[in-house]
Design a protein around this motif. Structure first.
Motif, PDB file in Angstrom:
ATOM      1  N   GLU A  30       0.826  -1.210   0.000  1.00 34.34           N
ATOM      2  CA  GLU A  30       0.000   0.000   0.000  1.00 34.34           C
ATOM      3  C   GLU A  30       0.858   1.257   0.000  1.00 34.34           C
ATOM      4  OE1 GLU A  30      -2.965  -0.066  -0.740  1.00 34.34           O
ATOM      5  OE2 GLU A  30      -3.546  -2.145  -0.323  1.00 34.34           O
ATOM      6  N   GLN A  31       1.978   1.229   0.728  1.00 30.58           N
ATOM      7  CA  GLN A  31       2.884   2.380   0.710  1.00 30.58           C
ATOM      8  C   GLN A  31       3.380   2.653  -0.711  1.00 30.58           C
ATOM      9  OE1 GLN A  31       6.025   2.870   3.865  1.00 30.58           O
ATOM     10  NE2 GLN A  31       5.319   0.818   4.449  1.00 30.58           N
ATOM     11  N   LEU A  32       3.856   1.626  -1.359  1.00 34.02           N
ATOM     12  CA  LEU A  32       4.390   1.797  -2.707  1.00 34.02           C
ATOM     13  C   LEU A  32       3.295   2.153  -3.703  1.00 34.02           C
ATOM     14  CD1 LEU A  32       6.885  -1.202  -2.762  1.00 34.02           C
ATOM     15  CD2 LEU A  32       7.507   1.215  -2.975  1.00 34.02           C
ATOM     16  N   ASN A  33       2.158   1.534  -3.567  1.00 38.64           N
ATOM     17  CA  ASN A  33       1.059   1.756  -4.499  1.00 38.64           C
ATOM     18  C   ASN A  33       0.557   3.192  -4.450  1.00 38.64           C
ATOM     19  OD1 ASN A  33      -0.563   0.543  -6.513  1.00 38.64           O
ATOM     20  ND2 ASN A  33      -2.279   0.411  -5.075  1.00 38.64           N
ATOM     21  N   ALA A  34       0.773   3.864  -3.321  1.00 39.97           N
ATOM     22  CA  ALA A  34       0.320   5.248  -3.159  1.00 39.97           C
ATOM     23  C   ALA A  34       1.334   6.272  -3.647  1.00 39.97           C
ATOM     24  CB  ALA A  34       0.001   5.512  -1.682  1.00 39.97           C
ATOM     25  N   LEU A  35       2.535   5.823  -3.977  1.00 39.60           N
ATOM     26  CA  LEU A  35       3.595   6.764  -4.351  1.00 39.60           C
ATOM     27  C   LEU A  35       3.493   7.159  -5.826  1.00 39.60           C
ATOM     28  CD1 LEU A  35       6.761   5.259  -2.603  1.00 39.60           C
ATOM     29  CD2 LEU A  35       5.355   7.183  -1.848  1.00 39.60           C
ATOM     30  N   PRO A  36       3.617   8.444  -6.124  1.00 43.80           N
ATOM     31  CA  PRO A  36       3.639   8.862  -7.538  1.00 43.80           C
ATOM     32  C   PRO A  36       4.887   8.363  -8.270  1.00 43.80           C
ATOM     33  CG  PRO A  36       4.143  10.715  -6.086  1.00 43.80           C
ATOM     34  CD  PRO A  36       3.698   9.599  -5.204  1.00 43.80           C
TER      35      PRO A  36
END
Length: 363
Positions: free
Chosen positions: A143-149
Motif C-alpha cells: 500500500e505504501q508503494l502503491n500510493a507513491l507517484p
C-alpha cells in the motif's frame, strides 16, 4: 589459443531451453535469468543470442549496466534490488526493474523526485527467509508503494525454497501463503516460479498467477528436478567443457597416481593426463570414478585433481592417444553427474569456470 581447454557454448540449445520454459506457461512472460555472467556462460553473448526474451534478470546493477551498454533493449530486472540509494538514478536512467524487499528501500524511493517512474517487484518472504517482507508486513509495504507517484507498477514476487524436491510439500505451503497474503491487494501480476516451479509446479504460474516466470538453471540445460519429468527431459546442455590428453603412461598394479597417493591401481593401467585442473574451475574435490568421455567411450577420473591437470583411466580405450579430446561435462557427460561426484550442484560447476578457459560460441 594453445592450451586446449575450452568451453563450447551452444546458443541454439540456449534458445531451445528458453522455449521449453515458455511452453510450460504460455500465458506468462519469461524473465531469462543471466546473473553471474549467465551462470558462467557469458551474459552479453547469451543475451544477444536470445532476442526473443521477454526480459532478463541479474543480481546487481553492474551486471545490468553491462547488458545495457552492450545494446540490450529488453527490460532488465535487478533480482536483489538496489544496495545504495544512489543506484536509483541509474535505475531510472536505464529503465531497470527493481526488486524491493525492505522498508529502507521503500523510504529511499519516497525520497526520489515525484517525476520518477519505478517498476517495482515487491518481494514476499513466503518461507525462504532470505529476503522479503513477512506476510504480516507485506500488505502495508504494498500500500505504501502503491500510493507513491514515483511507482509505475508493482509485481508480486516470491521465491520457493524446495521446488526442485518434488516429494516435499513446502512449495504448496508457500503458494497457499502467497494466495492468502495477496488476495485483497489490487495488483494481481505475479512472479513466483523459478526453474523448478516452471517445470514441475504448474499451479505456481497458472492463470490465477499469470505474469512472469523466472527460468534460470534450466536455460543452461541442467535439470533442477529431483526426479526428471517430460518437460525437464527436453532440456539440452548448453556448455560442453573439453580438453585434450597431453600425456599417456603405463602404471603398474599397486602404484599410485597423483597427489597424496589417493588412487592406487588395482591392475596394470594406462593413465592419461588431461590439461585441465582446479585453476580452470574443475573441482579439486572430484572423487575417483567421476565420469569423463574419451573418443565416445565413458571412463573415469583417477587420482586427485591438481591445479592444471587431472588424470583419467584409459586402460580400456585402446584408440586413445595424445591429442584425443576429453569431455568433462556437456551433452554426453551431464554436469549433474559430475556435480554428484563432487558433492555439489551444476550451478557451482558452471559459475566456477575461470577466465583461463577459452569460450567458443556455436550457433
Amino acid at each position: 589459443m594453445a592450451r586446449p581447454t575450452k568451453a563450447s557454448i551452444d546458443l541454439a540449445a540456449f534458445r531451445h531451453n528458453y522455449r521449453v520454459a515458455k511452453a510450460q506457461s504460455p500465458n506468462s512472460q519469461a524473465v531469462a535469468i543471466i546473473k553471474a555472467d549467465a551462470y558462467g556462460h557469458g551474459a552479453v553473448k547469451l543475451a544477444h543470442a536470445l532476442q526473443e526474451a521477454d526480459a532478463f534478470g541479474v543480481a546487481c546493477i553492474e551486471e545490468a549496466i553491462e547488458l545495457r551498454e552492450s545494446g540490450i533493449k529488453q527490460p532488465i530486472l535487478l533480482l536483489e534490488g538496489f544496495f545504495e540509494e544512489s543506484e536509483l538514478e541509474l535505475i531510472q536512467q536505464h529503465n531497470f526493474w527493481t526488486a524491493v524487499h525492505s522498508q529502507a528501500q521503500i523510504e529511499a524511493i519516497k525520497r526520489q523526485p515525484q517525476s520518477s517512474q519505478f517498476k517495482i517487484w515487491l518481494k514476499l518472504d513466503s518461507g525462504m527467509h532470505r529476503l522479503g517482507f513477512s506476510p504480516q508486513d507485506y500488505p502495508a509495504a504494498f500500500e505504501q508503494l502503491n500510493a507513491l507517484p514515483q511507482v509505475d507498477n508493482i509485481v508480486h514476487m516470491t521465491h520457493f525454497a524446495c521446488a526442485d524436491e518434488l516429494d516435499k510439500s513446502m512449495t504448496q505451503s508457500q503458494l497457499e501463503l502467497c494466495i492468502s497474503t495477496l488476495e485483497k491487494l489490487d495488483s494481481k501480476t505475479s512472479s513466483f516460479a523459478n526453474s523448478s516451479a516452471t517445470l514441475a509446479h504448474p499451479s505456481t504460474h497458472s492463470e490465477q498467477f499469470k505474469g512472469y516466470t523466472r527460468p534460470g538453471i534450466l536455460l543452461y540445460g541442467a535439470d533442477p528436478l529431483s526426479h526428471p519429468n517430460s518437460a525437464s527431459e527436453q532440456l539440452i546442455p548448453v556448455m560442453t567443457l573439453t580438453s585434450k590428453i597431453i600425456a599417456i603412461r603405463e602404471v603398474k598394479a599397486q602404484e599410485s597416481v597423483g597427489y597424496g597417493e589417493r588412487y592406487r591401481c588395482e591392475r596394470d593401467m594406462k593413465i592419461g593426463t588431461v590439461a585441465i585442473g582446479y585453476a580452470d574451475g574443475y573441482p579439486r574435490h572430484a572423487k575417483d570414478g567421476t565420469p569423463v568421455m574419451v573418443n565416445g567411450v565413458r571412463t573415469q577420473l583417477v587420482g586427485r585433481v591438481s591445479m592444471d591437470m587431472l588424470t583419467i583411466d584409459l586402460t580400456d580405450i585402446p584408440n586413445a592417444e595424445i591429442g584425443s579430446t576429453v569431455e568433462l561435462w556437456g551433452k554426453n557427460v551431464k554436469a549433474a553427474e559430475v556435480a554428484d561426484c563432487c558433492d555439489t550442484i551444476p550451478y557451482t560447476l558452471f559459475t566456477g569456470i575461470t577466465r583461463r578457459v577459452h569460450k567458443e560460441y556455436i550457433d
